[in-house]
Scaffold this motif. Sequence first.
Motif, PDB file in Angstrom:
ATOM      1  N   ASP A  76    -138.147  -7.276  11.155  1.00 54.13           N
ATOM      2  CA  ASP A  76    -137.439  -6.149  11.499  1.00 54.13           C
ATOM      3  C   ASP A  76    -136.976  -6.214  12.616  1.00 54.13           C
ATOM      4  OD1 ASP A  76    -136.738  -3.209  11.559  1.00 54.13           O
ATOM      5  OD2 ASP A  76    -138.364  -2.639  11.801  1.00 54.13           O
ATOM      6  N   THR A  77    -135.729  -7.163  12.798  1.00 54.98           N
ATOM      7  CA  THR A  77    -135.371  -7.416  14.164  1.00 54.98           C
ATOM      8  C   THR A  77    -133.340  -7.305  13.494  1.00 54.98           C
ATOM      9  OG1 THR A  77    -134.731  -8.542  15.862  1.00 54.98           O
ATOM     10  CG2 THR A  77    -134.831  -9.543  13.858  1.00 54.98           C
ATOM     11  N   SER A  78    -132.834  -7.188  14.408  1.00 57.09           N
ATOM     12  CA  SER A  78    -131.385  -7.509  14.027  1.00 57.09           C
ATOM     13  C   SER A  78    -130.530  -8.089  15.439  1.00 57.09           C
ATOM     14  CB  SER A  78    -130.352  -5.341  14.246  1.00 57.09           C
ATOM     15  OG  SER A  78    -130.436  -5.679  15.580  1.00 57.09           O
TER      16      SER A  78
ATOM     17  N   SER B 238    -128.721  -7.958  23.089  1.00 53.27           N
ATOM     18  CA  SER B 238    -128.520  -7.359  24.022  1.00 53.27           C
ATOM     19  C   SER B 238    -129.578  -7.070  24.872  1.00 53.27           C
ATOM     20  CB  SER B 238    -128.518  -5.980  23.283  1.00 53.27           C
ATOM     21  OG  SER B 238    -129.335  -5.675  22.712  1.00 53.27           O
ATOM     22  N   LYS B 239    -130.865  -7.873  24.623  1.00 51.40           N
ATOM     23  CA  LYS B 239    -131.968  -7.808  24.957  1.00 51.40           C
ATOM     24  C   LYS B 239    -132.370  -9.218  25.736  1.00 51.40           C
ATOM     25  CE  LYS B 239    -134.521  -4.026  24.613  1.00 51.40           C
ATOM     26  NZ  LYS B 239    -135.033  -3.273  25.656  1.00 51.40           N
ATOM     27  N   THR B 240    -131.805 -10.150  25.016  1.00 50.69           N
ATOM     28  CA  THR B 240    -131.951 -11.692  25.606  1.00 50.69           C
ATOM     29  C   THR B 240    -130.853 -12.252  25.466  1.00 50.69           C
ATOM     30  OG1 THR B 240    -131.706 -12.856  23.007  1.00 50.69           O
ATOM     31  CG2 THR B 240    -134.703 -11.325  23.576  1.00 50.69           C
TER      32      THR B 240
ATOM     33  N   ASP C  56    -144.313 -11.040  14.200  1.00 46.09           N
ATOM     34  CA  ASP C  56    -144.595 -10.649  15.165  1.00 46.09           C
ATOM     35  C   ASP C  56    -142.760 -10.940  15.825  1.00 46.09           C
ATOM     36  OD1 ASP C  56    -145.033  -9.608  17.659  1.00 46.09           O
ATOM     37  OD2 ASP C  56    -146.408 -11.117  17.866  1.00 46.09           O
ATOM     38  N   ARG C  57    -142.109  -9.530  15.325  1.00 45.24           N
ATOM     39  CA  ARG C  57    -141.359  -9.398  16.356  1.00 45.24           C
ATOM     40  C   ARG C  57    -140.908  -9.298  17.561  1.00 45.24           C
ATOM     41  NH1 ARG C  57    -138.063  -3.293  15.309  1.00 45.24           N
ATOM     42  NH2 ARG C  57    -140.140  -2.579  16.373  1.00 45.24           N
ATOM     43  N   THR C  58    -141.756  -9.235  18.427  1.00 43.89           N
ATOM     44  CA  THR C  58    -141.606  -9.127  19.797  1.00 43.89           C
ATOM     45  C   THR C  58    -141.367 -10.007  20.239  1.00 43.89           C
ATOM     46  OG1 THR C  58    -144.481  -8.727  19.695  1.00 43.89           O
ATOM     47  CG2 THR C  58    -142.992  -6.274  19.275  1.00 43.89           C
TER      48      THR C  58
ATOM     49  N   GLY D 153    -144.135  -9.081  27.002  1.00 44.25           N
ATOM     50  CA  GLY D 153    -142.781  -8.909  27.070  1.00 44.25           C
ATOM     51  C   GLY D 153    -142.522  -8.601  29.149  1.00 44.25           C
ATOM     52  N   GLN D 154    -143.212  -7.206  28.955  1.00 46.66           N
ATOM     53  CA  GLN D 154    -142.376  -7.191  30.252  1.00 46.66           C
ATOM     54  C   GLN D 154    -143.493  -6.839  31.594  1.00 46.66           C
ATOM     55  OE1 GLN D 154    -141.758  -2.364  29.636  1.00 46.66           O
ATOM     56  NE2 GLN D 154    -140.612  -2.219  28.181  1.00 46.66           N
ATOM     57  N   LYS D 155    -144.159  -7.289  31.311  1.00 48.64           N
ATOM     58  CA  LYS D 155    -145.181  -8.125  32.398  1.00 48.64           C
ATOM     59  C   LYS D 155    -144.552  -9.085  32.783  1.00 48.64           C
ATOM     60  CE  LYS D 155    -150.264  -8.389  33.294  1.00 48.64           C
ATOM     61  NZ  LYS D 155    -151.825  -8.713  32.559  1.00 48.64           N
TER      62      LYS D 155
ATOM     63  N   ALA E  33    -135.188 -18.476  29.765  1.00 45.84           N
ATOM     64  CA  ALA E  33    -136.434 -17.446  28.880  1.00 45.84           C
ATOM     65  C   ALA E  33    -135.915 -16.640  28.475  1.00 45.84           C
ATOM     66  CB  ALA E  33    -137.415 -16.865  30.267  1.00 45.84           C
ATOM     67  N   ASN E  34    -134.339 -15.435  29.292  1.00 45.78           N
ATOM     68  CA  ASN E  34    -133.763 -14.625  28.528  1.00 45.78           C
ATOM     69  C   ASN E  34    -132.960 -14.309  29.942  1.00 45.78           C
ATOM     70  OD1 ASN E  34    -133.433 -11.917  28.575  1.00 45.78           O
ATOM     71  ND2 ASN E  34    -135.223 -11.477  28.248  1.00 45.78           N
ATOM     72  N   GLN E  35    -131.816 -13.459  29.106  1.00 44.62           N
ATOM     73  CA  GLN E  35    -130.750 -14.138  30.160  1.00 44.62           C
ATOM     74  C   GLN E  35    -130.726 -12.800  30.537  1.00 44.62           C
ATOM     75  OE1 GLN E  35    -128.420 -16.207  30.216  1.00 44.62           O
ATOM     76  NE2 GLN E  35    -127.364 -15.100  32.070  1.00 44.62           N
TER      77      GLN E  35
HETATM   78  N1  COA Z   1    -136.407  -6.601  17.045  1.00 44.94           N
HETATM   79  C1  COA Z   1    -136.288  -5.019  17.453  1.00 44.94           C
HETATM   80  N2  COA Z   1    -136.925  -4.691  18.026  1.00 44.94           N
HETATM   81  C2  COA Z   1    -137.231  -4.727  19.053  1.00 44.94           C
HETATM   82  C3  COA Z   1    -138.512  -5.920  18.453  1.00 44.94           C
HETATM   83  C4  COA Z   1    -137.039  -6.869  18.312  1.00 44.94           C
HETATM   84  N3  COA Z   1    -136.755  -8.385  17.741  1.00 44.94           N
HETATM   85  N4  COA Z   1    -138.838  -6.523  19.641  1.00 44.94           N
HETATM   86  C5  COA Z   1    -139.437  -5.407  20.447  1.00 44.94           C
HETATM   87  N5  COA Z   1    -139.140  -4.088  19.830  1.00 44.94           N
HETATM   88  C6  COA Z   1    -138.529  -2.856  19.896  1.00 44.94           C
HETATM   89  C7  COA Z   1    -140.100  -2.476  20.618  1.00 44.94           C
HETATM   90  O1  COA Z   1    -141.117  -2.054  18.624  1.00 44.94           O
HETATM   91  C8  COA Z   1    -140.340  -0.939  20.858  1.00 44.94           C
HETATM   92  O2  COA Z   1    -139.149  -0.147  20.931  1.00 44.94           O
HETATM   93  P1  COA Z   1    -139.763   1.921  20.370  1.00 44.94           P
HETATM   94  O3  COA Z   1    -139.145   1.582  21.538  1.00 44.94           O
HETATM   95  O4  COA Z   1    -140.221   2.244  19.261  1.00 44.94           O
HETATM   96  O5  COA Z   1    -141.071   1.018  20.166  1.00 44.94           O
HETATM   97  C9  COA Z   1    -138.756  -1.269  21.249  1.00 44.94           C
HETATM   98  O6  COA Z   1    -137.698  -2.794  21.187  1.00 44.94           O
HETATM   99  C10 COA Z   1    -138.632  -1.792  23.138  1.00 44.94           C
HETATM  100  O7  COA Z   1    -139.911  -2.689  23.259  1.00 44.94           O
HETATM  101  P2  COA Z   1    -140.113  -3.665  24.820  1.00 44.94           P
HETATM  102  O8  COA Z   1    -141.391  -4.481  24.391  1.00 44.94           O
HETATM  103  O9  COA Z   1    -139.973  -2.855  25.741  1.00 44.94           O
HETATM  104  O10 COA Z   1    -138.421  -4.585  24.907  1.00 44.94           O
HETATM  105  P3  COA Z   1    -138.188  -5.330  25.606  1.00 44.94           P
HETATM  106  O11 COA Z   1    -136.764  -4.470  27.212  1.00 44.94           O
HETATM  107  O12 COA Z   1    -139.664  -5.518  26.960  1.00 44.94           O
HETATM  108  O13 COA Z   1    -137.470  -6.328  25.270  1.00 44.94           O
HETATM  109  C11 COA Z   1    -138.230  -8.657  25.616  1.00 44.94           C
HETATM  110  C12 COA Z   1    -138.529  -7.401  25.087  1.00 44.94           C
HETATM  111  C13 COA Z   1    -139.135  -9.386  24.886  1.00 44.94           C
HETATM  112  C14 COA Z   1    -136.636  -9.012  24.979  1.00 44.94           C
HETATM  113  C15 COA Z   1    -138.954  -8.737  27.014  1.00 44.94           C
HETATM  114  O14 COA Z   1    -139.822  -8.391  27.358  1.00 44.94           O
HETATM  115  C16 COA Z   1    -138.930 -10.031  27.728  1.00 44.94           C
HETATM  116  O15 COA Z   1    -137.466 -11.231  27.580  1.00 44.94           O
HETATM  117  N6  COA Z   1    -139.728 -10.815  28.679  1.00 44.94           N
HETATM  118  C17 COA Z   1    -139.933 -11.278  29.232  1.00 44.94           C
HETATM  119  C18 COA Z   1    -140.344 -12.871  27.990  1.00 44.94           C
HETATM  120  C19 COA Z   1    -140.805 -13.890  28.309  1.00 44.94           C
HETATM  121  O16 COA Z   1    -139.470 -14.809  29.092  1.00 44.94           O
HETATM  122  N7  COA Z   1    -141.582 -14.566  27.809  1.00 44.94           N
HETATM  123  C20 COA Z   1    -140.783 -16.326  28.199  1.00 44.94           C
HETATM  124  C21 COA Z   1    -141.584 -16.621  29.584  1.00 44.94           C
HETATM  125  S1  COA Z   1    -141.754 -18.658  29.658  1.00 44.94           S
END
Ligand code: COA
Length: 334
Positions: free
Chosen positions: A27-29, A35-37, A148-150, A222-224, A259-261
């Motif tokens: 469940d992602t898009s 936009s997030k990465t 695990d979409r997260t 993710g956020q940590k 890791a993430n833009q």
């Molecule tokens: N597609 C759609 N929705 C998603 C999703 C996905 N792939 N992953 C998470 N969501 C949802 C969550 O369920 C949450 O929904 P809710 O608000 O209804 O609860 C919402 O999006 C926000 O989730 P959150 O985890 O707070 O997103 P975020 O802004 O922290 O972004 C990451 C998530 C993973 C992109 C970001 O935290 C990140 O990049 N962290 C660093 C990770 C990293 O660099 N790891 C490797 C280190 S080497």
Amino acid sequence: MSFSIIGTGSKAPSQVKTNDDLARIMDTSDEWIRSKTGIRERRILGEETITDLVVESSLLALEDAGVQPKELDLIICATVTPDYITPSMGCVLQRRIGAVCPAFDISAACAGFLYAWDIADGYFARKLDSKILVVGAEAVSKLVDWRDRTTAVIFGDGAGAVVLGRGNGLKAIRLNNRGDETALFARYQKGNCPIRRSQNGETAGHTTTPEADADTFLHMEGQKVFQFAVSSMCRDLKNIAKQAGMELEDVDYVLPHQANQRIIDYAISRLPLAPEKYLGNIAYRGNTSAAAIPVLLDEFRRKGQFRKGDILAFTSFGAGLTSAAAILEWDKEE
Ligand code: COA
């Protein structure tokens, strides 16, 4: 005197997986992931193994350096996803390319490639005239839970290698670690030893269950990790410039961990370097952990990005929580 880079190589896996491909299995898009990465697609292992990619990238780096495998004095592989627990990826690589030197792996997650450089730096201090092959390779697709979409959407697979020779290229290197077992981790399987004693003295049965297996996937807060990444990247870049006796503004290119833009964009907004100095390929590679920096270096180097005398800054962070940075002058004649 330490080392200079005398050859680079990298090899991408055969399968391209776009965000739309992922949206078909979870469940992602495309819009959310981009936009997030900043990631549009990633490469994933197909029929090939991670060892195959490691061999190919190493041979490319050796050819580039004009070094024969038998001339190598040491092989270090940075990986947390080798094909075998033992023997090490380094040992398998040594046999496959026909090298005769010692070889081993190190586990420092995404920062592993720079950790390996630090080990190489020590080796050059002891045995000046050496040739060392350093590899960063990862098959993160084996480790993530594809339900695990997260976590799954940010990772990809890849391999990159450099050959290091005696030289004055390396100006400074620094490793950090903030031990943390909860922010980003994957466990070994618990095993199924039937004769282990439980705490109440009973003989335990087989302990592997589907739940225990699921527990071995990569878990990420993710956020940590995001906060750790931004703060360590900004701190490490400032510190490494100081350690090298230069201003951060003297750096020509930053090669940050991919890791993430958005993590890179935060660093750009907080540091006094123009955005065009930050090199990146995350849009089409994703986060390939220990492979990210050697792959980025090889790609831009083969595009003719670097001139002799350019100052390159490297910064990486990952599970551990580890982080590392280095400054290196590009001194290879192109
Ligand atoms: N597609 C759609 N929705 C998603 C999703 C996905 N792939 N992953 C998470 N969501 C949802 C969550 O369920 C949450 O929904 P809710 O608000 O209804 O609860 C919402 O999006 C926000 O989730 P959150 O985890 O707070 O997103 P975020 O802004 O922290 O972004 C990451 C998530 C993973 C992109 C970001 O935290 C990140 O990049 N962290 C660093 C990770 C990293 O660099 N790891 C490797 C280190 S080497």
